[in-house]
Scaffold this motif. Structure first.
Motif, short mmCIF file in Angstrom:
data_model
loop_
_atom_site.label_atom_id
_atom_site.label_comp_id
_atom_site.label_asym_id
_atom_site.label_seq_id
_atom_site.Cartn_x
_atom_site.Cartn_y
_atom_site.Cartn_z
N ALA A 100 -90.98 32.03 74.87
CA ALA A 100 -91.52 33.32 75.31
C ALA A 100 -92.01 34.09 74.09
O ALA A 100 -91.34 34.13 73.06
N GLY A 101 -93.18 34.68 74.20
CA GLY A 101 -93.74 35.46 73.10
C GLY A 101 -94.50 34.62 72.09
O GLY A 101 -95.00 35.13 71.11
N GLY A 102 -94.59 33.33 72.34
CA GLY A 102 -95.30 32.45 71.41
C GLY A 102 -96.68 32.09 71.90
O GLY A 102 -97.07 30.92 71.86
N GLU A 103 -97.42 33.07 72.37
CA GLU A 103 -98.73 32.82 72.96
C GLU A 103 -99.72 32.17 72.00
O GLU A 103 -100.69 31.56 72.42
N ASP A 104 -99.48 32.31 70.69
CA ASP A 104 -100.37 31.70 69.71
C ASP A 104 -100.03 30.23 69.45
O ASP A 104 -100.76 29.53 68.76
N ASP A 105 -98.92 29.78 69.99
CA ASP A 105 -98.47 28.40 69.81
C ASP A 105 -99.37 27.48 70.64
O ASP A 105 -99.51 27.68 71.85
N PRO A 106 -99.98 26.47 69.99
CA PRO A 106 -100.88 25.56 70.74
C PRO A 106 -100.19 24.84 71.90
O PRO A 106 -100.85 24.46 72.86
N THR A 107 -98.87 24.67 71.85
CA THR A 107 -98.17 23.96 72.92
C THR A 107 -98.13 24.77 74.22
O THR A 107 -97.82 24.20 75.27
N THR A 108 -98.44 26.07 74.16
CA THR A 108 -98.43 26.87 75.39
C THR A 108 -99.48 26.39 76.38
O THR A 108 -99.38 26.67 77.57
N PHE A 109 -100.48 25.67 75.90
CA PHE A 109 -101.55 25.19 76.77
C PHE A 109 -101.18 23.89 77.49
O PHE A 109 -101.84 23.50 78.44
N LEU A 110 -100.16 23.21 77.01
CA LEU A 110 -99.79 21.91 77.59
C LEU A 110 -98.97 22.11 78.86
O LEU A 110 -98.14 23.01 78.93
N PRO A 111 -99.17 21.25 79.84
CA PRO A 111 -98.40 21.36 81.08
C PRO A 111 -96.93 20.96 80.86
O PRO A 111 -96.62 20.16 79.98
N GLU A 112 -96.04 21.53 81.65
CA GLU A 112 -94.61 21.21 81.55
C GLU A 112 -94.37 19.72 81.69
O GLU A 112 -93.51 19.14 81.03
N ARG A 113 -95.14 19.06 82.55
CA ARG A 113 -94.96 17.62 82.78
C ARG A 113 -95.13 16.83 81.48
O ARG A 113 -94.49 15.81 81.29
N PHE A 114 -95.97 17.28 80.57
CA PHE A 114 -96.14 16.63 79.28
C PHE A 114 -94.80 16.54 78.54
O PHE A 114 -94.45 15.49 77.99
N PHE A 115 -94.04 17.62 78.55
CA PHE A 115 -92.77 17.66 77.83
C PHE A 115 -91.71 16.79 78.51
O PHE A 115 -90.90 16.13 77.85
N VAL A 116 -91.72 16.77 79.84
CA VAL A 116 -90.79 15.91 80.59
C VAL A 116 -91.08 14.44 80.27
O VAL A 116 -90.17 13.65 79.98
N LEU A 117 -92.35 14.07 80.28
CA LEU A 117 -92.74 12.68 80.02
C LEU A 117 -92.51 12.30 78.56
O LEU A 117 -92.19 11.15 78.25
N GLN A 118 -92.64 13.25 77.66
CA GLN A 118 -92.35 13.01 76.25
C GLN A 118 -90.90 12.57 76.09
O GLN A 118 -90.60 11.61 75.38
N ASP A 119 -89.99 13.25 76.79
CA ASP A 119 -88.56 12.89 76.73
C ASP A 119 -88.31 11.54 77.40
O ASP A 119 -87.51 10.73 76.93
N GLU A 120 -88.98 11.30 78.52
CA GLU A 120 -88.84 10.02 79.23
C GLU A 120 -89.34 8.86 78.36
O GLU A 120 -88.73 7.79 78.34
N ALA A 121 -90.42 9.09 77.64
CA ALA A 121 -90.97 8.04 76.76
C ALA A 121 -89.95 7.67 75.69
O ALA A 121 -89.78 6.49 75.36
N ARG A 122 -89.28 8.65 75.14
CA ARG A 122 -88.25 8.38 74.11
C ARG A 122 -87.16 7.48 74.69
O ARG A 122 -86.78 6.49 74.08
#
Length: 162
Positions: A100-122
């Protein structure tokens, strides 16, 4: 098992087709050569600003090489190569979910599913490494197929912002 083999075959064919981009003929321009090289990666999604794409491009360069090494290691039953590549994929630094508050962070544009799948890939890459360590061909193929399902799902989520 039959589905895992089918998936493995399709992924292998896709990687083999993508591994060697078409070489420009004779007097082709440098622009054509650059265009051919650009066709080896994912297209840029419309929703993602250039700063976010640059961050992901930097992260994915080694990831792409590890994925190619893993594909060849698994397909050719080069257990040491497959294990090392899978371990590299599992150990890659993860992109952190935006805060929250990190609107300048490029990851704010990525969908939540990206992060879920990133963990699944590991998790799935660790399973591939384990099967390669044990030289269990059947489990290696199955786990590699599951990892590729995750990879394709992640690429889809990235491109289509699922």
């Amino acid at each position: 098992m039959k589905r895992a083999r089918s998936i493995l075959f399709l992924v292998l064919v896709g990687f083999l087709a993508a591994a060697e981009p078409e070489k420009p003929k004779g007097g082709a321009s440098k622009a054509k050569a650059a265009e051919a090289k650009d066709n080896t990666g994912l297209p840029a999604p419309d929703y993602l600003p250039e700063t976010a794409r640059a961050l992901l491009r930097k992260k994915m360069v080694r990831h792409g090489q590890d994925a190619r090494d893993l594909m060849f290691g698994v397909a050719l039953l080069r257990y040491d190569v497959a294990r090392a590549a899978a371990q590299n994929i599992a150990a890659e630094p993860r992109l952190e979910r935006p805060t929250a508050g990190g609107e300048d962070d490029p990851t704010t544009f990525l969908p939540e599913r990206f992060f879920v799948l990133q963990d699944e890939a590991r998790m799935r890459a660790r399973a591939v490494a384990s099967a390669a360590e044990r030289k269990d061909d059947k489990v290696l193929a199955e786990n590699y197929g599951l990892l590729m399902q995750t990879c394709v799902s992640c690429h889809s989520a990235y491109l289509k912002r699922e």
